[in-house]
Write a protein that holds these residues in place. Structure first.
Motif, short mmCIF file in Angstrom:
data_model
loop_
_atom_site.label_atom_id
_atom_site.label_comp_id
_atom_site.label_asym_id
_atom_site.label_seq_id
_atom_site.Cartn_x
_atom_site.Cartn_y
_atom_site.Cartn_z
N GLY A 9 27.03 14.17 -27.53
CA GLY A 9 27.88 13.32 -26.69
C GLY A 9 27.62 11.84 -26.94
N GLY A 12 30.00 9.07 -25.78
CA GLY A 12 30.24 8.90 -24.35
C GLY A 12 29.46 7.69 -23.82
N GLN A 13 29.77 7.32 -22.58
CA GLN A 13 29.15 6.12 -21.99
C GLN A 13 27.64 6.28 -21.85
OE1 GLN A 13 32.01 4.51 -18.72
NE2 GLN A 13 32.35 6.70 -18.85
N LEU A 14 27.20 7.44 -21.35
CA LEU A 14 25.76 7.67 -21.19
C LEU A 14 25.08 7.76 -22.55
CD1 LEU A 14 23.44 8.27 -19.13
CD2 LEU A 14 23.94 10.70 -19.49
N GLY A 15 25.68 8.51 -23.46
CA GLY A 15 25.11 8.69 -24.80
C GLY A 15 24.91 7.35 -25.51
N ARG A 38 31.89 14.61 -31.15
CA ARG A 38 33.03 15.37 -31.69
C ARG A 38 33.74 14.61 -32.79
NH1 ARG A 38 35.93 15.94 -26.13
NH2 ARG A 38 34.83 13.95 -25.96
N ALA A 56 29.28 17.32 -33.77
CA ALA A 56 28.85 18.44 -32.93
C ALA A 56 29.85 18.61 -31.80
CB ALA A 56 27.46 18.18 -32.36
N ASP A 59 32.59 23.38 -28.51
CA ASP A 59 33.62 24.42 -28.62
C ASP A 59 33.69 24.99 -30.03
OD1 ASP A 59 34.60 24.34 -25.96
OD2 ASP A 59 35.70 22.51 -26.41
N ILE A 77 23.83 16.38 -23.65
CA ILE A 77 24.51 15.67 -22.55
C ILE A 77 25.61 16.58 -22.03
CG2 ILE A 77 26.00 13.71 -21.97
CD1 ILE A 77 24.33 11.95 -23.69
N SER A 78 25.58 16.83 -20.72
CA SER A 78 26.59 17.70 -20.13
C SER A 78 27.98 17.13 -20.41
CB SER A 78 26.36 17.84 -18.62
OG SER A 78 26.33 16.56 -18.02
N ASP A 80 32.32 16.77 -19.99
CA ASP A 80 33.24 16.45 -18.89
C ASP A 80 34.35 17.51 -18.77
OD1 ASP A 80 34.55 15.92 -21.24
OD2 ASP A 80 35.10 13.85 -20.74
N ARG A 88 32.76 24.63 -19.24
CA ARG A 88 31.61 23.75 -19.48
C ARG A 88 30.32 24.56 -19.66
NH1 ARG A 88 29.38 18.47 -16.25
NH2 ARG A 88 29.26 19.89 -14.49
N ASN A 145 20.42 13.85 -12.89
CA ASN A 145 20.91 12.52 -12.53
C ASN A 145 21.62 12.55 -11.18
OD1 ASN A 145 20.09 11.62 -15.05
ND2 ASN A 145 22.09 11.95 -15.98
N TRP A 147 24.14 11.03 -8.24
CA TRP A 147 25.52 10.53 -8.30
C TRP A 147 25.50 9.09 -8.78
CZ3 TRP A 147 28.62 14.30 -8.31
CH2 TRP A 147 29.95 14.21 -7.91
N ASN A 151 30.44 5.66 -9.90
CA ASN A 151 31.52 6.44 -9.30
C ASN A 151 32.27 5.63 -8.23
OD1 ASN A 151 30.67 8.51 -10.92
ND2 ASN A 151 29.57 9.62 -9.32
N ARG A 179 24.34 4.49 -14.01
CA ARG A 179 24.36 5.19 -15.30
C ARG A 179 23.38 4.52 -16.27
NH1 ARG A 179 29.30 4.25 -16.77
NH2 ARG A 179 30.36 6.15 -16.15
N1 LIG Z 1 25.88 11.83 -12.13
C1 LIG Z 1 27.15 11.45 -12.05
O1 LIG Z 1 27.60 10.86 -11.06
C2 LIG Z 1 28.09 11.72 -13.18
C3 LIG Z 1 29.31 11.06 -13.23
C4 LIG Z 1 30.16 11.30 -14.31
C5 LIG Z 1 29.77 12.20 -15.28
N2 LIG Z 1 28.58 12.84 -15.20
C6 LIG Z 1 28.13 13.81 -16.23
O2 LIG Z 1 27.36 13.09 -17.19
C7 LIG Z 1 27.95 13.23 -18.49
C8 LIG Z 1 27.81 11.93 -19.24
O3 LIG Z 1 28.40 10.92 -18.45
P1 LIG Z 1 29.28 9.78 -19.09
O4 LIG Z 1 29.38 8.75 -18.05
O5 LIG Z 1 28.75 9.42 -20.43
O6 LIG Z 1 30.70 10.51 -19.28
P2 LIG Z 1 31.82 10.26 -20.39
O7 LIG Z 1 31.75 8.86 -20.94
O8 LIG Z 1 33.10 10.70 -19.75
O9 LIG Z 1 31.45 11.23 -21.55
C9 LIG Z 1 31.85 12.57 -21.61
C10 LIG Z 1 30.85 13.25 -22.52
O10 LIG Z 1 31.20 14.61 -22.72
C11 LIG Z 1 30.99 14.89 -24.10
N3 LIG Z 1 31.83 16.03 -24.49
C12 LIG Z 1 33.08 16.35 -24.05
N4 LIG Z 1 33.52 17.46 -24.66
C13 LIG Z 1 32.53 17.85 -25.51
C14 LIG Z 1 32.41 18.94 -26.44
N5 LIG Z 1 33.41 19.84 -26.62
N6 LIG Z 1 31.27 19.05 -27.15
C15 LIG Z 1 30.27 18.14 -27.00
N7 LIG Z 1 30.32 17.11 -26.13
C16 LIG Z 1 31.46 16.96 -25.41
C17 LIG Z 1 31.42 13.61 -24.81
O11 LIG Z 1 30.89 13.57 -26.13
P3 LIG Z 1 31.64 12.94 -27.42
O12 LIG Z 1 32.85 12.20 -26.94
O13 LIG Z 1 30.62 12.04 -28.05
O14 LIG Z 1 31.95 14.12 -28.29
C18 LIG Z 1 30.78 12.58 -23.89
O15 LIG Z 1 29.41 12.38 -24.16
C19 LIG Z 1 29.41 13.63 -18.23
O16 LIG Z 1 29.93 14.29 -19.35
C20 LIG Z 1 29.26 14.48 -16.99
O17 LIG Z 1 28.84 15.80 -17.32
C21 LIG Z 1 27.72 12.60 -14.17
#
Ligand SMILES: NC(=O)c1ccc[n+]([C@@H]2O[C@H](COP(=O)([O-])OP(=O)(O)OC[C@H]3O[C@@H](n4cnc5c(N)ncnc54)[C@H](OP(=O)(O)O)[C@@H]3O)[C@@H](O)[C@H]2O)c1
Length: 295
Positions: A9, A12-15, A38, A56, A59, A77-78, A80, A88, A145, A147, A151, A179
């Motif tokens: 991931g 993504g923003q966290l990654g 992806r 990676a 799916d 990283i979990s 979305d 998921r 993590n 909330w 958010n 985050r």
């Molecule tokens: N604690 C909270 O309040 C909170 C809030 C929002 C989200 N989260 C969780 O934390 C995660 C990371 O947060 P974020 O802010 O970085 O969210 P984000 O920017 O929306 O990122 C979504 C993440 O999901 C990954 N992803 C989606 N489909 C995938 C697939 N088929 N295979 C592999 N990776 C996949 C993306 O990876 P790539 O685009 O690099 O492939 C990306 O790292 C989220 O995905 C969600 O599970 C937690």
């Protein structure tokens, strides 16, 4: 010998922020980091810094087999993928299976607080993933993590505009973390080289109810905000009426119910344990994001 750390991931923003902190805060050499995503075309900036990039997609099992080759420490990283029930957890299990097959020595995973008793709709994904990781027998670091403070940037601008925050959280309290602080602490755990298994819950230093959050927000942005308590049903109806998809409305209602039940009322010292510092306070986060909040 230095370990090879792979982060899924990575686009993504966290990654992105975890890799930033691995490079800049933990000074892990770029040559020891693999950014997996992806779509590797999105990782040009990291590639230019010497970070290897790999495709990676959870799916696509074949992509994972190739991506995880030669990796010592893996951060999953979990995703979305919340729209389709079960997708998921299936994705995360595919990543865990591939890690075990590839001989990864340590698995880290981004989970949520108390997934075993949480009322949030997606809690079973996190619990199921934690259990799948534990079942491999591979040493692990689970980072739950709280909330995100971010958010609030979704709903609060609208609430501040109308002057009213409809919530079903009752008198329940929640401890938020940014985050950015999650990324900082996760990078520290990845760089620690630990071979021990551990579970951390990353929270802020205070747990606040809706009245207190509204007061902190109003003070930070200089606008009044009235809290109005509603039932789960009323909250869900309002969200659907505003055009939110059913699964998002259900998720947000369940999050309020989880706060009301006290399951997010949790303050730990795990951020400080991992980083040696204190996480950002909610009031400072609101001040830093004032422009977005009153837009
Ligand atoms: N604690 C909270 O309040 C909170 C809030 C929002 C989200 N989260 C969780 O934390 C995660 C990371 O947060 P974020 O802010 O970085 O969210 P984000 O920017 O929306 O990122 C979504 C993440 O999901 C990954 N992803 C989606 N489909 C995938 C697939 N088929 N295979 C592999 N990776 C996949 C993306 O990876 P790539 O685009 O690099 O492939 C990306 O790292 C989220 O995905 C969600 O599970 C937690």
């Amino acid at each position: 010998m230095s370990e090879t750390i792979l982060i899924t991931g990575a686009a993504g923003q966290l990654g992105q922020r975890i890799i930033h902190h691995l490079l800049e805060t933990e000074t892990v050499p770029a040559a020891n980091i693999i950014a997996a995503t992806r779509d590797t075309a999105k990782l040009g900036d990291l590639a230019a810094k010497g970070v290897a990039t790999r495709r990676a997609d959870f799916d696509d099992a074949a992509s994972l087999e190739a991506a995880f080759k030669g990796v010592d420490r893996l951060l999953i990283i979990s995703t979305d993928a919340l729209a389709v029930p079960g997708q998921r957890l299936k994705q995360h299990k595919a990543a865990v299976d591939a890690a075990a097959k590839a001989g990864v020595k340590h698995i880290a995973y981004t989970s949520m607080p108390s997934p075993d008793k949480s009322l949030v709709t997606f809690a079973p994904d996190h619990l199921g993933t934690e259990n799948a990781i534990k079942a491999t027998g591979i040493p692990y670091t689970i980072i739950r993590n709280a909330w995100y403070m971010e958010n609030y940037l979704h709903g609060m601008p609208h609430n501040l505009h109308s002057g009213t925050w409809y919530t079903a959280t009752g008198e329940g309290k929640i401890s938020n973390i940014s985050r950015e602080d999650c990324a900082r602490a996760i990078a520290a755990s990845l760089a620690s080289n630990t071979s021990q298994s551990a579970t951390y819950t990353l929270t802020g230093t205070e747990s606040l109810d809706a009245d207190k959050i509204a007061a902190v927000l109003a003070d930070a942005v200089g606008k009044p905000l009235k809290v109005v308590s509603v039932t789960d049903e009323q909250l869900g109806q309002g969200m659907r009426g505003a055009g939110l998809p059913d699964f998002v409305a259900d998720m947000l209602v369940s999050a309020d119910a989880n706060i009301r039940a006290g399951n997010f009322d949790l303050v730990t010292a795990d951020y400080e344990k991992l980083t040696g510092g204190k996480p950002e306070m909610l009031k400072d986060f609101f001040v830093a994001h004032k422009t977005a909040l009153i837009a």
